[in-house]
Design a protein around this motif. Structure first.
Motif, PDB file in Angstrom:
ATOM      1  N   ALA A  67       0.914  -1.231   0.047  1.00 17.32           N
ATOM      2  CA  ALA A  67       0.040  -0.005  -0.008  1.00 17.32           C
ATOM      3  C   ALA A  67       0.795   1.188   0.070  1.00 17.32           C
ATOM      4  N   GLU A  68       1.988   1.225   0.542  1.00 17.91           N
ATOM      5  CA  GLU A  68       2.854   2.205   0.766  1.00 17.91           C
ATOM      6  C   GLU A  68       3.800   2.488  -0.325  1.00 17.91           C
ATOM      7  N   GLU A  69       4.583   1.291  -0.791  1.00 18.92           N
ATOM      8  CA  GLU A  69       5.242   1.380  -2.061  1.00 18.92           C
ATOM      9  C   GLU A  69       5.637  -0.192  -2.419  1.00 18.92           C
ATOM     10  N   PHE A  70       5.707  -0.365  -3.656  1.00 17.67           N
ATOM     11  CA  PHE A  70       5.949  -1.585  -4.194  1.00 17.67           C
ATOM     12  C   PHE A  70       7.222  -1.978  -3.971  1.00 17.67           C
ATOM     13  N   VAL A  71       7.636  -3.046  -3.126  1.00 17.31           N
ATOM     14  CA  VAL A  71       8.826  -3.717  -2.728  1.00 17.31           C
ATOM     15  C   VAL A  71       9.325  -4.820  -3.705  1.00 17.31           C
ATOM     16  N   ASP A  72      10.388  -4.294  -4.259  1.00 14.55           N
ATOM     17  CA  ASP A  72      10.927  -5.268  -5.366  1.00 14.55           C
ATOM     18  C   ASP A  72      12.392  -5.434  -5.081  1.00 14.55           C
ATOM     19  N   ILE A  73      12.737  -6.769  -5.007  1.00 18.21           N
ATOM     20  CA  ILE A  73      14.020  -7.195  -4.699  1.00 18.21           C
ATOM     21  C   ILE A  73      14.857  -6.652  -5.821  1.00 18.21           C
ATOM     22  N   TYR A  74      14.595  -6.610  -7.016  1.00 20.03           N
ATOM     23  CA  TYR A  74      15.364  -6.425  -8.274  1.00 20.03           C
ATOM     24  C   TYR A  74      15.280  -5.073  -8.676  1.00 20.03           C
ATOM     25  N   LYS A  75      14.864  -4.125  -7.547  1.00 22.95           N
ATOM     26  CA  LYS A  75      14.942  -2.768  -8.137  1.00 22.95           C
ATOM     27  C   LYS A  75      16.072  -2.072  -8.634  1.00 22.95           C
ATOM     28  N   THR A  76      17.175  -2.268  -8.303  1.00 21.87           N
ATOM     29  CA  THR A  76      18.359  -1.716  -8.599  1.00 21.87           C
ATOM     30  C   THR A  76      18.718  -2.226  -9.902  1.00 21.87           C
ATOM     31  N   GLN A  77      18.699  -3.564 -10.130  1.00 19.75           N
ATOM     32  CA  GLN A  77      18.927  -4.147 -11.387  1.00 19.75           C
ATOM     33  C   GLN A  77      17.880  -3.679 -12.519  1.00 19.75           C
ATOM     34  N   ARG A  78      16.703  -3.235 -12.384  1.00 21.63           N
ATOM     35  CA  ARG A  78      15.822  -3.019 -13.328  1.00 21.63           C
ATOM     36  C   ARG A  78      15.867  -1.386 -13.423  1.00 21.63           C
ATOM     37  N   GLN A  79      16.519  -0.563 -12.614  1.00 19.93           N
ATOM     38  CA  GLN A  79      16.908   0.837 -12.861  1.00 19.93           C
ATOM     39  C   GLN A  79      17.872   0.828 -13.636  1.00 19.93           C
ATOM     40  N   GLU A  80      18.943  -0.269 -13.562  1.00 20.84           N
ATOM     41  CA  GLU A  80      20.207  -0.009 -14.243  1.00 20.84           C
ATOM     42  C   GLU A  80      19.635  -0.220 -15.732  1.00 20.84           C
ATOM     43  N   ILE A  81      18.606  -1.095 -16.124  1.00 18.04           N
ATOM     44  CA  ILE A  81      18.335  -1.549 -17.444  1.00 18.04           C
ATOM     45  C   ILE A  81      17.523  -0.196 -17.995  1.00 18.04           C
ATOM     46  N   ALA A  82      16.605   0.356 -17.015  1.00 19.02           N
ATOM     47  CA  ALA A  82      15.894   1.470 -17.466  1.00 19.02           C
ATOM     48  C   ALA A  82      16.896   2.798 -17.917  1.00 19.02           C
ATOM     49  N   GLU A  83      17.909   2.610 -17.335  1.00 17.30           N
ATOM     50  CA  GLU A  83      19.024   3.863 -17.556  1.00 17.30           C
ATOM     51  C   GLU A  83      19.518   3.560 -18.772  1.00 17.30           C
ATOM     52  N   THR A  84      19.985   2.172 -19.316  1.00 16.87           N
ATOM     53  CA  THR A  84      20.319   1.689 -20.395  1.00 16.87           C
ATOM     54  C   THR A  84      19.384   2.031 -21.597  1.00 16.87           C
ATOM     55  N   VAL A  85      18.096   1.773 -21.523  1.00 16.12           N
ATOM     56  CA  VAL A  85      17.085   1.815 -22.578  1.00 16.12           C
ATOM     57  C   VAL A  85      16.934   3.307 -22.781  1.00 16.12           C
ATOM     58  N   PHE A  86      17.157   4.238 -21.782  1.00 17.73           N
ATOM     59  CA  PHE A  86      16.912   5.599 -21.756  1.00 17.73           C
ATOM     60  C   PHE A  86      17.933   6.346 -22.877  1.00 17.73           C
ATOM     61  N   HIS A  87      19.083   5.594 -23.296  1.00 15.31           N
ATOM     62  CA  HIS A  87      19.861   6.213 -24.050  1.00 15.31           C
ATOM     63  C   HIS A  87      19.870   5.616 -25.637  1.00 15.31           C
ATOM     64  N   LEU A  88      19.031   4.554 -25.547  1.00 11.94           N
ATOM     65  CA  LEU A  88      18.614   3.848 -27.157  1.00 11.94           C
ATOM     66  C   LEU A  88      17.389   4.601 -27.429  1.00 11.94           C
ATOM     67  N   VAL A  89      16.590   5.383 -26.894  1.00  9.84           N
ATOM     68  CA  VAL A  89      15.507   5.866 -27.486  1.00  9.84           C
ATOM     69  C   VAL A  89      15.687   7.586 -27.566  1.00  9.84           C
ATOM     70  N   SER A  90      15.237   7.981 -28.642  1.00  8.99           N
ATOM     71  CA  SER A  90      15.318   9.422 -28.827  1.00  8.99           C
ATOM     72  C   SER A  90      13.803  10.104 -29.070  1.00  8.99           C
ATOM     73  N   ASP A  91      13.907  11.317 -28.692  1.00  7.74           N
ATOM     74  CA  ASP A  91      12.669  12.237 -28.888  1.00  7.74           C
ATOM     75  C   ASP A  91      12.020  11.845 -30.113  1.00  7.74           C
ATOM     76  N   ASN A  92      10.762  11.841 -29.918  1.00  6.89           N
ATOM     77  CA  ASN A  92       9.850  11.887 -31.268  1.00  6.89           C
ATOM     78  C   ASN A  92       9.865  10.364 -31.966  1.00  6.89           C
TER      79      ASN A  92
END
Length: 256
Positions: A67-92
């Motif tokens: 109810a307060e915040e989703f507890v994710d044991i792989y949060k750090t790993q998922r954030q790393e992946i998200a950071e990588t994808v950010f650099h593979l996508v361009s505006d528009n």
């Protein structure tokens, strides 16, 4: 399917999702709900989970925490992946993001982009972009299953779209079995989605390499890129390089 294999799949599912219904596991494993309840009872006795009305939750995970915040044991790993994808996508860009918790992290990060058009079957992904006025989101219609839509209607809707980049989250990558997911609905949807994309990027946590899930999407080389976190074993890097697949990890965004 042997009981030991069912138990392994149930454990892996709960480690990822933290909670599950008996009905979901019955569909996933193609066994009766009575059988699933016996498996959950065994795992509860082991201290792995706590049974709830109609399902179970991971032992360390409580509804109060949820109810307060989703507890994710792989949060750090998922954030790393998200950071990588950010650099593979361009505006528009016009992209598609399929169902999956790591893909939700990706969506959250990509809201920092401008004028993206995002097609998705995941309601959580859609909600991330719904609060981002500088981007556009299209949620496919279909049969609702937990957080996403699947089925013939969703697959039919996809034929009207063509995207530059598809981000597919999968549950396992195995040298022998290929790319695998936990449900036949997900496998069928991904197979159709691939036809609508110029670039197919497969998203998978490093600890899921070498594992197996229940349904096969296809061979590993259906991916143009594979995006994972920095813990990927070198043997899998060499294997993927041998297939001429671009590999992106969080250690080096442009590792190829």
């Amino acid at each position: 399917m042997f009981a030991a294999e069912r138990i392994r799949i149930i454990k892996n599912y709960l480690l990822k999702e933290h909670k599950v219904s008996v009905a979901k596991l019955s569909e996933l494993l193609n066994v009766t709900e009575v059988t699933i309840r016996r498996d959950l009872e065994k795992l509860e006795k082991e201290g792995f989970l706590e049974r709830t009305h109609g399902g179970a939750i991971l032992k360390e995970y409580t509804e109060e925490e949820h109810a307060e915040e989703f507890v994710d044991i792989y949060k750090t790993q998922r954030q790393e992946i998200a950071e990588t994808v950010f650099h593979l996508v361009s505006d528009n860009d016009m992209i598609m993001i399929t169902e999956g918790l790591t893909n939700v992290y990706i969506a959250r990060k990509l809201t920092q982009k401008s004028n993206l058009t995002v097609l998705t079957n995941d309601m959580r992904v859609a909600m991330e972009f719904a609060n981002s006025p500088v981007n556009n989101v299209i949620l496919l219609g279909g049969d609702v299953k937990e957080y996403a839509v699947y089925g013939q209607l969703a697959e039919n809707n996809m034929q009207y779209f063509s995207v530059k980049h598809l981000f597919v989250e999968v549950d396992a990558i195995n040298k022998q079995a290929g790319i695998m997911v936990s449900s036949i609905s997900k496998a069928s949807f991904i197979q159709k989605a691939i036809r609508s994309a110029e670039i197919v990027s497969v998203v998978c946590l490093a600890n899921c390499f070498g594992e197996k899930s229940l349904y096969r999407v296809g061979s590993v080389d259906l991916a143009d890129k594979i995006i994972t976190n920095s813990a990927l074993d070198d043997s899998y890097k060499d294997y993927l390089f041998g297939l001429n697949i671009q590999v992106y990890t969080s250690v080096d965004i442009y590792e190829e």
